[in-house]
Design an enzyme around this catalytic site. Sequence first.
Site, mmCIF file in Angstrom:
data_model
loop_
_atom_site.group_PDB
_atom_site.id
_atom_site.type_symbol
_atom_site.label_atom_id
_atom_site.label_comp_id
_atom_site.label_asym_id
_atom_site.label_seq_id
_atom_site.Cartn_x
_atom_site.Cartn_y
_atom_site.Cartn_z
ATOM 1 N N SER A 281 -10.570 6.358 -7.427
ATOM 2 C CA SER A 281 -9.988 5.009 -7.351
ATOM 3 C C SER A 281 -10.466 4.279 -6.106
ATOM 4 O O SER A 281 -10.705 3.067 -6.131
ATOM 5 C CB SER A 281 -8.462 5.087 -7.371
ATOM 6 O OG SER A 281 -7.952 5.663 -6.173
ATOM 7 N N LYS A 282 -10.611 5.002 -4.996
ATOM 8 C CA LYS A 282 -11.054 4.367 -3.762
ATOM 9 C C LYS A 282 -12.557 4.082 -3.775
ATOM 10 O O LYS A 282 -13.025 3.156 -3.113
ATOM 11 C CB LYS A 282 -10.676 5.241 -2.564
ATOM 12 C CG LYS A 282 -9.173 5.267 -2.279
ATOM 13 C CD LYS A 282 -8.654 3.874 -1.939
ATOM 14 C CE LYS A 282 -7.218 3.896 -1.455
ATOM 15 N NZ LYS A 282 -6.737 2.570 -1.024
ATOM 16 N N ALA B 58 -8.710 12.097 -8.413
ATOM 17 C CA ALA B 58 -8.326 10.794 -8.960
ATOM 18 C C ALA B 58 -8.242 9.747 -7.853
ATOM 19 O O ALA B 58 -8.717 8.618 -8.011
ATOM 20 C CB ALA B 58 -6.993 10.900 -9.691
ATOM 21 N N TYR B 59 -7.653 10.125 -6.728
ATOM 22 C CA TYR B 59 -7.536 9.204 -5.592
ATOM 23 C C TYR B 59 -8.916 8.779 -5.097
ATOM 24 O O TYR B 59 -9.170 7.585 -4.878
ATOM 25 C CB TYR B 59 -6.752 9.891 -4.478
ATOM 26 C CG TYR B 59 -6.619 9.095 -3.205
ATOM 27 C CD1 TYR B 59 -5.749 8.012 -3.132
ATOM 28 C CD2 TYR B 59 -7.357 9.434 -2.072
ATOM 29 C CE1 TYR B 59 -5.621 7.279 -1.959
ATOM 30 C CE2 TYR B 59 -7.239 8.707 -0.900
ATOM 31 C CZ TYR B 59 -6.363 7.635 -0.844
ATOM 32 O OH TYR B 59 -6.246 6.911 0.319
ATOM 33 N N SER B 60 -9.804 9.732 -4.942
ATOM 34 C CA SER B 60 -11.146 9.428 -4.454
ATOM 35 C C SER B 60 -11.899 8.531 -5.435
ATOM 36 O O SER B 60 -12.624 7.615 -5.023
ATOM 37 C CB SER B 60 -11.928 10.716 -4.209
ATOM 38 O OG SER B 60 -11.292 11.515 -3.238
#
Length: 254
Positions: free
Chosen positions: A163-164, A159-161
């Site tokens: 979003s980035k 999820a973090y990747s």
Amino acid sequence: MSKLENKTALVTGSSRGIGRATARRLAREGALVAVHYASNAEAAQETVEGIEKEGGRAFTVQAELGVPGDVDTLFEKLTAGLQEHAGEVRLDILVNNAGAMGGQKPEDITPENFDHVIAVNAKAPLFIVQRALPIIPDGGRIINIATGLVRYANPDEIAYSMSKAAIDQISLHFARYLGPRRITVNSVAPGITNNGSPVFDIPEAREFMAGLNAFKQVAEPEDVGDVVAFLASDDARWITGTFVDASGGTLLGG
């Protein structure tokens, strides 16, 4: 004269880590810095005090990102602070640094966690840029903090990747859109960087993390903050729409 004399800057998430190092470096170069934080007022004030001890100028701006009304709250406080400390509402440099990690295995990701990460890391920066456009002068700077994880895999941070990767797209498309105004928009992608977490005090863990990059050492926040400061300067006037890998050559091999 310092490179950023008479400039104003907003660094989101600058109460600690890369954000703090960036805020201090920009202030050292002469900028008046708005130190944004979500909840840790004491840490944000420490950033301001550190800047002031070095002869710089800064003020705090509180706003929780990823919640309804977040950008409205941020800009109400930012514009008031700029008027008070700079005498006008002008933002020369915007650094979208604030972020939320996922930290969940693929089978454990929930819609609620995913929505929160996307709201903080992708949605908020998009609308912060949008809201800032009327007060960013021609020749301004927008720097978005991405991550090296958009180029290599860590299944616990899907999820973090995602979003980035979205914030990198914000940089790409706004760079094209704002080119006629000479506003540069770039992404900076750190690798593993010492954020003060206790894990960095564990020798075995630190050795493993250091071994992932070409320099065989863990990055300090200043290593990334200095790259951001370069992109904020006039020296970087011909760089826009670029993904700057500031990971120390993570996973180049060997």
